[in-house]
Structures are given as structure tokens and as C-alpha cells.
Design a protein around this motif. Structure first.
Motif, PDB file in Angstrom:
ATOM      1  N   ALA A  27     -22.277   8.084  10.075  1.00  0.00           N
ATOM      2  CA  ALA A  27     -21.958   7.114  11.126  1.00  0.00           C
ATOM      3  C   ALA A  27     -22.831   5.874  10.991  1.00  0.00           C
ATOM      4  CB  ALA A  27     -22.148   7.752  12.500  1.00  0.00           C
ATOM      5  N   PHE A  28     -24.122   6.074  10.727  1.00  0.00           N
ATOM      6  CA  PHE A  28     -25.039   4.947  10.598  1.00  0.00           C
ATOM      7  C   PHE A  28     -24.658   4.034   9.436  1.00  0.00           C
ATOM      8  CE2 PHE A  28     -29.048   3.533   8.423  1.00  0.00           C
ATOM      9  CZ  PHE A  28     -29.239   2.413   9.216  1.00  0.00           C
ATOM     10  N   PHE A  29     -24.475   4.592   8.247  1.00  0.00           N
ATOM     11  CA  PHE A  29     -24.162   3.757   7.087  1.00  0.00           C
ATOM     12  C   PHE A  29     -22.779   3.118   7.222  1.00  0.00           C
ATOM     13  CE2 PHE A  29     -27.699   6.115   5.288  1.00  0.00           C
ATOM     14  CZ  PHE A  29     -28.326   5.145   4.507  1.00  0.00           C
ATOM     15  N   ARG A  30     -21.830   3.803   7.845  1.00  0.00           N
ATOM     16  CA  ARG A  30     -20.505   3.215   8.043  1.00  0.00           C
ATOM     17  C   ARG A  30     -20.586   2.015   8.990  1.00  0.00           C
ATOM     18  NH1 ARG A  30     -17.212   3.953  12.123  1.00  0.00           N
ATOM     19  NH2 ARG A  30     -18.270   5.860  12.815  1.00  0.00           N
ATOM     20  N   ARG A  41     -23.265  -1.325  -0.421  1.00  0.00           N
ATOM     21  CA  ARG A  41     -23.617  -0.411  -1.511  1.00  0.00           C
ATOM     22  C   ARG A  41     -25.029   0.127  -1.290  1.00  0.00           C
ATOM     23  NH1 ARG A  41     -22.995  -3.330  -7.111  1.00  0.00           N
ATOM     24  NH2 ARG A  41     -23.113  -1.183  -7.878  1.00  0.00           N
ATOM     25  N   TRP A  42     -25.208   1.421  -1.644  1.00  0.00           N
ATOM     26  CA  TRP A  42     -26.498   2.062  -1.429  1.00  0.00           C
ATOM     27  C   TRP A  42     -26.893   2.897  -2.644  1.00  0.00           C
ATOM     28  CZ3 TRP A  42     -29.712   0.821   2.393  1.00  0.00           C
ATOM     29  CH2 TRP A  42     -29.184   0.095   3.461  1.00  0.00           C
ATOM     30  N   PHE A  57     -24.845   5.907  -4.525  1.00  0.00           N
ATOM     31  CA  PHE A  57     -24.208   7.043  -3.863  1.00  0.00           C
ATOM     32  C   PHE A  57     -23.191   6.573  -2.833  1.00  0.00           C
ATOM     33  CE2 PHE A  57     -27.944   6.213  -1.161  1.00  0.00           C
ATOM     34  CZ  PHE A  57     -27.401   6.259   0.115  1.00  0.00           C
ATOM     35  N   THR A  58     -22.260   7.466  -2.533  1.00  0.00           N
ATOM     36  CA  THR A  58     -21.272   7.236  -1.486  1.00  0.00           C
ATOM     37  C   THR A  58     -21.776   7.896  -0.206  1.00  0.00           C
ATOM     38  OG1 THR A  58     -19.469   7.242  -3.087  1.00  0.00           O
ATOM     39  CG2 THR A  58     -18.884   7.606  -0.772  1.00  0.00           C
ATOM     40  N   PRO A  59     -21.942   7.152   0.869  1.00  0.00           N
ATOM     41  CA  PRO A  59     -22.505   7.726   2.104  1.00  0.00           C
ATOM     42  C   PRO A  59     -21.489   8.568   2.872  1.00  0.00           C
ATOM     43  CG  PRO A  59     -22.059   5.396   2.400  1.00  0.00           C
ATOM     44  CD  PRO A  59     -21.757   5.695   0.967  1.00  0.00           C
TER      45      PRO A  59
END
Length: 239
Positions: A27-30, A41-42, A57-59
Motif C-alpha cells: 500500500a505504501f509503495f503504491r 522504480r525501487w 524489485f516489484t513492490p
């Protein structure tokens, strides 16, 4: 020296499983990705720049579950940690997240801290370090983590308003207090307050960035802090 801004939210001991922390992380990264393009991107942190840039990576829930199930990301009997960055190799252009969640002991205080682009870096700093964008950033953190206290400021501003060992919160450029702490009283102008759904209140102390080098900014921070202190809204998160 340019002050470096950060956004941080903090909450007391709260036992949560790897699955619960993974869901909150997603929820946070979205929500953060909706605030600005630099958060699209992370990457995992690595021992070198070259290594870290190969660890995008994909969150999603599966990714965070994998991280939290690794021993190196576990804290004692419960609790998890995570470090991630936006992959901007040029100094000051991106951001970094340091996360501690799920801890029920109080030994590893739960928090989510996002280090923001440098103010003197174009175009990222000029674009992100604005009140409208940072209100969305702080809202994302609140909705994902449900903290008691949150702030966007610089370390210099914090040191100017509180002694180093004072565990209470402080009044930053943006300040958040949870509804559970009490109602936010009327505040001096130009402070503006906005609700974050039913969670609490974000206070924007001024439209422009607050700096520890500006005496008027410090005076405003102290006035607001005195009002919030009088209501007990900035008491230590662990109390």
C-alpha cells in the motif's frame, strides 16, 4: 550547507505478521508512486552501486514476504526491517526508504522514513519539495502505516526545536498527529490543517519550505509546537 529534508512516520509497539507488514508495504509503495515519478522504480540496497542497480524489485506482496522471511531482515522474535532506494545514482536526485515494522517489544521502534531529493537539485528537488506533493507523500505514509506521529522537516530544524535527547515529536514543515492523540486546536496563521480520512490531521505550517537558517521559520515552528505540546499531541510515541 544545504539542509536535507526527510519524511518520517512513527508508531508504538504493534505486533504484525510478515503478511500484514507485506500488505502495508505494498500500500505504501503504491500510494507513493502516485506522488511523483521518481517513486516509480525501487531497488534493494547492495554493497556497491553496481550491485544495487541490478536489484530492482516489484513492490508486491510476494516480494515483501520474501524479504521479511529472510533472517537478515528479521528483528528479534518479531519485527522486520527493509531498506530500498530509487536507483538515482546521481547524488541527491532520488530517495531512500528505511522501514521497521511489526515489532511488539519496543526494542526496535516502528517507523518508516523517506529521505527526499536535495532542495538544490533540479528538477527533482524543485518538483518534489513543494507542499502539495509532500502532503500526498505524508498521506501515503499515514494511510499505509497508521502511525501516531509524522513529520517532514530537516534534521537541523528538529535540533533547533528540541534538545537531542528529548523523545517528544516536534513541529516540522508538515506535521501529522493521529486522531487517537486528541483534537488539533486552532493554530496561528499561516498554518493550515487537513484531515487524513478518519486517521488524523496533517498541519502545513507554511506554503514555502521551512529552514533552520531562517529565524522566522524557527519562530513559527516554536509557536505551533507550544500549542501542540499544551494539548499533549507531541508526547513520545512509545508513551
Amino acid at each position: 550547507m544545504t539542509e536535507r529534508y526527510y519524511a518520517g512516520v512513527y508508531w508504538p509497539a504493534r505486533l504484525e505478521s510478515a503478511e500484514e507488514c507485506a500488505r502495508r508495504s505494498v500500500a505504501f509503495f503504491r500510494l507513493l508512486a502516485q506522488c511523483d515519478e521518481i517513486y516509480a522504480r525501487w531497488f534493494e540496497q547492495g554493497d556497491s552501486l553496481e550491485e544495487a542497480l541490478q536489484r530492482e524489485f516489484t513492490p508486491d506482496v510476494g516480494t515483501f514476504l520474501r524479504y521479511f522471511q529472510c533472517e537478515e531482515n528479521q528483528l528479534g522474535k518479531d519485527g522486520f526491517s527493509l531498506g530500498a532506494w530509487t536507483g538515482h545514482a546521481e547524488a541527491g536526485r532520488g530517495g531512500m526508504v528505511q522501514l521497521t515494522c511489526g515489532d511488539a517489544s519496543g526494542a526496535y521502534p516502528n517507523s518508516c522514513v523517506l529521505y527526499l531529493p536535495r532542495a538544490d537539485v533540479e528538477p527533482e528537488g524543485a518538483r518534489v519539495l513543494t507542499a502539495p506533493v509532500l502532503v500526498r507523500v505524508l498521506r501515503a505514509m499515514v494511510l499505509a502505516w497508521e502511525p501516531l506521529f509524522g513529520v517532514i522537516a530537516t534534521h537541523e530544524f528538529r535540533r533547533a526545536l528540541r534538545p537531542a535527547r528529548d523523545p517528544r515529536g516536534f513541529a516540522g514543515w508538515l506535521t501529522y498527529v493521529a486522531r487517537a492523540r486528541g483534537d488539533v486546536p486552532p493554530l496561528p496563521p499561516p498554518v493550515r490543517a487537513e484531515p487524513v480520512e478518519d486517521k488524523g490531521t496533517v498541519m502545513i505550517l507554511a506554503p514555502e519550505r521551512l529552514s533552520a537558517s531562517n529565524p522566522e521559520h524557527l519562530a513559527l515552528g516554536r509557536r505551533v509546537q507550544e500549542v501542540l505540546d499544551a494539548k499533549g499531541l507531541l508526547r513520545p510515541v512509545l508513551s
